[in-house]
Design a protein around this motif. Structure first.
Motif, PDB file in Angstrom:
ATOM      1  N   ILE A 163       0.858  -1.183   0.000  1.00  0.00           N
ATOM      2  CA  ILE A 163       0.000   0.000   0.000  1.00  0.00           C
ATOM      3  C   ILE A 163       0.893   1.230   0.000  1.00  0.00           C
ATOM      4  CG2 ILE A 163      -1.938  -1.102   1.204  1.00  0.00           C
ATOM      5  CD1 ILE A 163      -0.983   0.265   3.776  1.00  0.00           C
ATOM      6  N   SER A 164       0.325   2.369  -0.284  1.00  0.00           N
ATOM      7  CA  SER A 164       1.075   3.621  -0.209  1.00  0.00           C
ATOM      8  C   SER A 164       1.486   3.891   1.240  1.00  0.00           C
ATOM      9  CB  SER A 164       0.212   4.771  -0.719  1.00  0.00           C
ATOM     10  OG  SER A 164       0.788   6.014  -0.370  1.00  0.00           O
ATOM     11  N   ASN A 165       2.668   4.454   1.402  1.00  0.00           N
ATOM     12  CA  ASN A 165       3.131   4.802   2.746  1.00  0.00           C
ATOM     13  C   ASN A 165       2.854   6.258   3.086  1.00  0.00           C
ATOM     14  OD1 ASN A 165       4.276   3.987   5.212  1.00  0.00           O
ATOM     15  ND2 ASN A 165       6.260   4.880   4.666  1.00  0.00           N
ATOM     16  N   ALA A 166       1.943   6.883   2.362  1.00  0.00           N
ATOM     17  CA  ALA A 166       1.551   8.248   2.700  1.00  0.00           C
ATOM     18  C   ALA A 166       1.061   8.294   4.139  1.00  0.00           C
ATOM     19  CB  ALA A 166       0.443   8.726   1.754  1.00  0.00           C
ATOM     20  N   ASP A 167       1.525   9.300   4.882  1.00  0.00           N
ATOM     21  CA  ASP A 167       1.190   9.431   6.303  1.00  0.00           C
ATOM     22  C   ASP A 167       1.599   8.195   7.101  1.00  0.00           C
ATOM     23  OD1 ASP A 167       0.011  11.975   5.873  1.00  0.00           O
ATOM     24  OD2 ASP A 167      -1.854  11.008   5.245  1.00  0.00           O
ATOM     25  N   SER A 168       2.677   7.518   6.636  1.00  0.00           N
ATOM     26  CA  SER A 168       3.205   6.320   7.316  1.00  0.00           C
ATOM     27  C   SER A 168       2.190   5.187   7.398  1.00  0.00           C
ATOM     28  CB  SER A 168       3.708   6.671   8.723  1.00  0.00           C
ATOM     29  OG  SER A 168       4.766   7.597   8.675  1.00  0.00           O
ATOM     30  N   ALA A 169       1.377   5.058   6.347  1.00  0.00           N
ATOM     31  CA  ALA A 169       0.300   4.060   6.371  1.00  0.00           C
ATOM     32  C   ALA A 169       0.829   2.635   6.466  1.00  0.00           C
ATOM     33  CB  ALA A 169      -0.574   4.215   5.130  1.00  0.00           C
ATOM     34  N   VAL A 170       1.988   2.358   5.859  1.00  0.00           N
ATOM     35  CA  VAL A 170       2.545   1.005   5.933  1.00  0.00           C
ATOM     36  C   VAL A 170       2.925   0.685   7.379  1.00  0.00           C
ATOM     37  CG1 VAL A 170       4.453  -0.472   5.236  1.00  0.00           C
ATOM     38  CG2 VAL A 170       3.338   0.974   3.550  1.00  0.00           C
ATOM     39  N   CYS A 171       3.613   1.599   8.030  1.00  0.00           N
ATOM     40  CA  CYS A 171       4.022   1.374   9.426  1.00  0.00           C
ATOM     41  C   CYS A 171       2.805   1.235  10.340  1.00  0.00           C
ATOM     42  CB  CYS A 171       4.889   2.538   9.911  1.00  0.00           C
ATOM     43  SG  CYS A 171       6.292   2.940   8.846  1.00  0.00           S
ATOM     44  N   LEU A 172       1.845   2.124  10.148  1.00  0.00           N
ATOM     45  CA  LEU A 172       0.691   2.157  11.047  1.00  0.00           C
ATOM     46  C   LEU A 172      -0.318   1.065  10.750  1.00  0.00           C
ATOM     47  CD1 LEU A 172       0.191   6.033  11.258  1.00  0.00           C
ATOM     48  CD2 LEU A 172       1.263   4.506  12.944  1.00  0.00           C
TER      49      LEU A 172
END
Length: 260
Positions: free
Chosen positions: A246-255
């Motif tokens: 998925i896109s990591n915009a706004d740390s989406a992968v981490c979160l």
């Protein structure tokens, strides 16, 4: 029909359970397309899938579908931290498949089973050696992780300190979704972390996939390279996402996994 078209059609038929029909189209023109003709791969540069997969003669010692890469000789140093509350296993599972290219120790186009009959195209069916036309990944680039993995996201790590007795995990991690897959030769537990805004309890390519590994005699969910990366999602490369699920915009992968 060209050799490239025949190979795609054959693989799509033989490994339909492992690959979506659009996988080749998504890989075309991406860094995972070693047969694009612009890489100088050699006599087999009209192929795409062969650099990772083969319909016949695949390795059976690795958790990756019909894997066609030779075994490497690397000795890995894995990430460790005082904050880790789960077990870290030796590099294995699907991550070892990724590292056959990404540790920079062997040629990117090394395969154990050549296209067609496997003869006369400059390849060897010896899992320890192969004649190649492409060099290993250059040192110093981010996609060459090397053998020292201590500065990379941990792999082979038990998700959230998973407790096999209760199924509980560290509250700093998102809850798991899971299902018992009963098709095939035997039942096996599957785990993932839903990434949808409204979790649908179905394992999708855009979810964070966890991989079943044996830990002290029980099957448990582990984070591997392909938990966050999908090697077949070539369209993500065009968006600068480096094959992320998925896109990591706004740390989406981490979160997707960490509650912060």
């Amino acid at each position: 029909m060209s050799i490239r078209q025949i190979t795609r059609a054959t693989l799509a038929f033989c490994v339909v359970g492992a690959f979506a029909g659009t996988a080749v189209a998504q890989i075309n023109g991406t860094p995972h397309d070693l047969g694009s003709g612009s890489t100088g791969a050699g006599t087999d540069n009209n192929e795409v899938c062969v650099y990772c997969h083969t319909p016949h003669g695949a390795r059976t010692d690795i958790t990756a579908p019909l894997w066609n890469k030779p075994a490497g000789s690397a000795t890995y140093q894995t990430y460790d931290s005082t904050t880790i509350d789960g077990t870290t296993l030796a590099v294995g599972s699907v991550s070892i498949a990724c590292l056959t290219c990404h540790d920079g120790t062997q040629a990117r186009d090394a395969v154990i089973n050549a296209p067609g009959s496997g003869a006369g195209l400059g390849f060897a069916r010896d899992p320890t050696s192969a004649v190649t036309g492409l060099p290993a990944l250059a040192p110093g680039i981010i996609s060459n992780l090397g053998e020292d993995l201590r500065n990379d996201h941990p792999i082979g790590i038990q998700y959230g300190g998973f407790d096999p007795g209760t199924g509980q995990i560290d509250p700093d991690f998102k809850n798991l979704a899971g299902a018992l897959q009963t098709t095939g030769t035997g039942a096996q537990q599957r785990w993932w972390v839903d990434t949808e805004a409204a979790p649908n309890d179905q394992r999708n390519k855009t979810d964070m996939i966890l991989y079943s590994r044996d830990n002290s005699g029980s099957t448990q969910p582990f984070v591997e390279c392909a938990s966050c990366h999908d090697p077949h999602t070539g369209n993500a490369v065009a968006n600068g996402l480096n094959f992320m699920r998925i896109s990591n915009a706004d740390s989406a992968v981490c979160l997707a996994c960490h509650t912060k």
